[in-house]
Enzyme design. Structure first.
Site, PDB file in Angstrom:
ATOM      1  N   GLU A 123      21.098  55.488  38.612  1.00 43.24           N
ATOM      2  CA  GLU A 123      20.539  56.763  38.495  1.00 43.24           C
ATOM      3  C   GLU A 123      19.600  57.072  39.571  1.00 43.24           C
ATOM      4  O   GLU A 123      18.960  56.088  40.314  1.00 43.24           O
ATOM      5  CB  GLU A 123      19.683  56.707  37.324  1.00 43.24           C
ATOM      6  N   HIS A 179      19.812  61.087  35.625  1.00 43.64           N
ATOM      7  CA  HIS A 179      20.314  59.678  35.106  1.00 43.64           C
ATOM      8  C   HIS A 179      21.767  59.889  34.816  1.00 43.64           C
ATOM      9  O   HIS A 179      22.220  59.864  33.679  1.00 43.64           O
ATOM     10  CB  HIS A 179      19.709  59.981  33.737  1.00 43.64           C
TER      11      HIS A 179
HETATM   12  O1  TA6 Z   1      17.577  54.291  32.721  1.00 47.23           O
HETATM   13  C1  TA6 Z   1      17.670  53.118  31.810  1.00 47.23           C
HETATM   14  C2  TA6 Z   1      16.978  53.731  30.699  1.00 47.23           C
HETATM   15  O2  TA6 Z   1      15.665  53.626  30.916  1.00 47.23           O
HETATM   16  C3  TA6 Z   1      17.322  52.412  29.581  1.00 47.23           C
HETATM   17  O3  TA6 Z   1      16.101  51.668  29.333  1.00 47.23           O
HETATM   18  C4  TA6 Z   1      17.705  53.096  28.431  1.00 47.23           C
HETATM   19  O4  TA6 Z   1      16.600  53.679  27.519  1.00 47.23           O
HETATM   20  C5  TA6 Z   1      18.454  54.317  29.096  1.00 47.23           C
HETATM   21  O5  TA6 Z   1      17.654  55.011  30.111  1.00 47.23           O
HETATM   22  C6  TA6 Z   1      18.903  55.448  28.115  1.00 47.23           C
HETATM   23  O6  TA6 Z   1      17.640  56.391  27.688  1.00 47.23           O
HETATM   24  P1  TA6 Z   1      17.978  57.383  26.446  1.00 47.23           P
HETATM   25  O7  TA6 Z   1      16.601  57.994  26.245  1.00 47.23           O
HETATM   26  O8  TA6 Z   1      19.113  58.358  27.338  1.00 47.23           O
HETATM   27  O9  TA6 Z   1      18.560  56.780  25.395  1.00 47.23           O
END
Ligand code: TA6
Length: 293
Positions: free
Chosen positions: A264, A160
């Site tokens: 990501e 991510h």
């Molecule tokens: O990758 C995008 C996502 O799924 C968003 O929807 C947001 O939730 C982000 O990840 C961050 O997730 P986290 O659990 O690190 O706050």
């Protein structure tokens, strides 16, 4: 095989340090470039090529606490991406990024500095998980899953990556033109088609599916391109929380959305992985930079 943390140290190339929250990390060095790999979550938090600004973004409000995710760098989302498929009590983005990983091996040559960590077997016995970081004239990160069961396992995953940019209003993401995506913010969950480069003027949360395309983060303010390529990944997620969501997240500064963008490398949604007994799946991410004139 687990080794001791001390054995991961290689003079001038791989050091063991205490970082934020007094959490241990490995500092990999190669020709003036540097990577910080925290054992918490096998989290690559920092990547800085020689003479350049950091490539990965980290929140000034991030927590560095056992059982909590670090905000920024490259969180490891596994064995599920997003919400758990059927248990709302489970943490978002899986258990791997919340665990203290164990050292496996390290090496340093004239070509690269490399370190491998593994998720303790007790965290998720159905599969073995390792992360390998290789620093050379670019950064490579490989997430490897081995099925320990005598039946298929299914999982979703993501590296991510949070990229550091100068101003989100002056950034585009290229490489996904014509690709199909689901807009997670829309009530319409049908597949859309990406028309031209991606630009940002509001909260953006898109899952591009069935795509092995490489991407580039074009930072016109910083005159830098961040190239993001991948292997064995069929999903790419593009995310910026914009201001309202930034304000709602306690570990994310209210105006930090201006200086980051997530591209990501994933296998999620319809690209979930089904891995037969004893088989191995390795998702590979490659990050490099290019100065623009
Ligand atoms: O990758 C995008 C996502 O799924 C968003 O929807 C947001 O939730 C982000 O990840 C961050 O997730 P986290 O659990 O690190 O706050």
């Amino acid at each position: 095989m687990t080794t001791s943390l001390q054995k991961m140290i290689i003079q001038d190339r791989i050091a063991l340090k205490n970082g934020h929250g007094n959490m241990p990390y490995l500092e990999l060095r190669f020709n003036g470039a540097e990577v910080h790999l925290y054992l918490h979550g096998a989290h690559v938090l920092h990547y800085q090529p020689a003479g350049q600004r950091p490539v990965l973004w980290q929140s000034k409000s991030s927590l560095f606490e056992p059982g909590k995710p670090i905000r920024g760098g490259i969180p490891v989302c596994w064995p599920w991406f997003g919400a758990h498929p059927n248990d709302p009590k489970q943490p978002l983005h899986g258990v791997a990024r919340l665990a203290e990983w164990e050292p496996v091996r390290s090496s340093a040559t004239s070509e690269a500095a490399t370190a491998t960590l593994k998720l303790p077997a007790s965290v998720y016995p159905d599969a073995s998980l390792q992360l390998t970081v290789e620093l050379s004239d670019h950064l490579s990160v490989t997430l490897t899953t081995i099925n320990n069961r005598d039946t298929d396992i299914n999982f979703t995953e993501a590296l991510h990556s949070y990229f550091a940019i100068q101003d989100i209003h002056a950034v585009t993401v290229t490489g996904l033109e014509g690709q199909r995506y689901i807009d997670k913010l829309s009530s319409d969950k049908s597949l859309q088609t990406q028309n031209g480069p991606i630009s940002f003027s509001a909260e953006t949360d898109r899952v591009y599916t069935d795509t092995s395309h490489a991407c580039a983060v074009i930072d016109t303010a910083l005159k830098r391109r961040i190239h993001v390529s991948k292997e064995n990944s069929l999903s790419t997620v593009v995310w910026n929380p914009w201001i309202e969501k930034s304000i709602r997240m306690p570990d994310f500064g209210d105006r930090e959305y201006l200086e980051m963008v997530c591209v990501e490398t994933a296998n999620c949604g319809s690209n979930a992985v089904t891995l037969p007994p004893g088989q191995t799946h390795a998702m590979h991410l490659r990050i490099s930079t290019q100065k623009d004139s």
